[in-house]
Write an enzyme that holds these catalytic residues in place. Structure first.
Site, mmCIF file in Angstrom:
data_model
loop_
_atom_site.group_PDB
_atom_site.id
_atom_site.type_symbol
_atom_site.label_atom_id
_atom_site.label_comp_id
_atom_site.label_asym_id
_atom_site.label_seq_id
_atom_site.Cartn_x
_atom_site.Cartn_y
_atom_site.Cartn_z
ATOM 1 C CE1 TYR A 120 -3.032 -3.029 0.286
ATOM 2 C CE2 TYR A 120 -3.458 -2.489 2.577
ATOM 3 C CZ TYR A 120 -3.682 -3.292 1.477
ATOM 4 O OH TYR A 120 -4.558 -4.343 1.577
ATOM 5 C CG PHE A 169 -14.433 -4.295 -2.495
ATOM 6 C CD1 PHE A 169 -14.396 -2.930 -2.321
ATOM 7 C CD2 PHE A 169 -14.902 -4.794 -3.696
ATOM 8 C CE1 PHE A 169 -14.802 -2.068 -3.320
ATOM 9 C CE2 PHE A 169 -15.314 -3.951 -4.713
ATOM 10 C CZ PHE A 169 -15.260 -2.586 -4.517
ATOM 11 N N PRO A 170 -15.356 -4.636 2.042
ATOM 12 C CG PRO A 170 -15.102 -3.653 4.145
ATOM 13 C CD PRO A 170 -14.369 -3.903 2.855
ATOM 14 N N GLY A 180 -18.547 -3.228 -0.724
ATOM 15 C CA GLY A 180 -18.839 -3.300 -2.140
ATOM 16 C C GLY A 180 -18.862 -1.905 -2.760
ATOM 17 N N GLY A 194 -20.789 0.452 -6.383
ATOM 18 C CA GLY A 194 -21.587 0.423 -7.594
ATOM 19 C C GLY A 194 -22.971 -0.156 -7.370
#
Length: 286
Positions: A64, A209-210, A212, A214
């Site tokens: 990162y 990505f808990p 989500g 879109g």
């Protein structure tokens, strides 16, 4: 209407208990998880506020930035390591922006660990995770390097990321595993079988990505309906659903905004307020 009881903490195999809403430190870097953030002091304020709100599980990785997230965490959280648990990862390298490549060679993992220890200002990394299984390196060699790091006292517990159940079993045949970190959220449940395997074995499941993003389709519609009923947000409901889904799940929402952080942390109380019927609707939504 019936309400549910949410287990507030998770206890790792080494006996360390953490609150089940953690913090993922990917977003305190520059755009695209590359380079320095526009406001380094603002990033540190987010980390400090997370500690103030009771977050005691922080997840990062050497990739990162690269190195930026770990360095900022070391600068801000070095005096808190007696009351927080820091997890980091190695096994993905960044030749350039938008470029992520697996590297599970033992010599790379050992060098990466030394760099992480220095940046995080730790004598021992509480949870060290293989960021990806490298298809060009036998997994036994990668895990073997992590065992050597543990024997040397540089790391405590070992975790893996983005694995199937079969791959998890392969690694478990070599050494006990403390955590699995796979993509998982209310709209993306591809790895439900891995969640269930972790729950059966008492292994932490750390969904990246808990929340989500879109169009979440039917899941998004139900999230919005439940959020409206509780004067909340779809993101908070998505986090609450993860806390409900399994007692071994430790969501690690990441943000570079104190306001967003505070909104995310409200999910712990929301998880208790959502009714069993509402959870059933969310369970059926995807």
């Amino acid at each position: 209407m019936a309400k549910t009881t949410i287990q507030p903490t998770f206890t790792f195999p080494n006996g360390t208990s953490v609150n089940r809403l953690g913090y993922g430190a990917m977003q305190i870097t520059g755009d695209g998880v590359w380079g320095e953030p526009d406001d380094p002091q603002g990033s540190k304020k987010v980390l400090r506020r997370a500690v103030e709100l009771g977050v005691d599980f922080f997840d990062t990785a050497d990739s990162y930035g690269p190195d930026v997230s770990e360095r900022l965490m070391g600068e801000e959280l070095a005096d808190d390591t007696d009351r927080i648990m820091i997890a980091t990862k190695a096994g993905l390298v960044r030749p350039g922006p938008g470029n992520w490549q697996p590297n599970g060679r033992p010599e790379h993992l050992k060098a990466a660990c030394d760099g992480s220890l220095e940046r995080l200002k730790l004598e021992r990394i509480p949870l060290y995770q293989l960021h990806r299984i490298d298809p060009d390196v036998p997994v036994a060699e990668s895990i073997g390097a992590m065992l050597e790091l543990r024997e040397a006292g540089k790391i405590d517990q070992i975790g893996v990321s983005e694995v199937t159940v079969d791959q998890l079993r392969e690694v478990q045949a070599i050494t006990p595993i403390a955590s699995v970190q796979n993509r998982f959220n209310v709209g993306d449940r591809e790895w439900s079988d891995v969640v269930d395997a972790c729950e059966a074995d008492g292994i932490a499941f750390i969904p990246w990505f808990p929340m989500g993003s879109g169009d979440l389709g039917a899941a998004g519609k139900v999230l919005d309906e439940v959020a409206a009923d509780h004067s909340s947000t779809r993101h908070a409901v998505a986090l609450a659903w993860l806390l409900h889904r399994s007692p071994v799940i430790i969501p690690i929402p990441g943000t570079s905004s104190v306001d967003h952080l505070e909104a995310n942390m409200a999910a712990a109380a929301l998880a208790e307020a959502i009714t069993a019927d509402e959870y059933e609707r969310l369970d059926r939504s995807a």
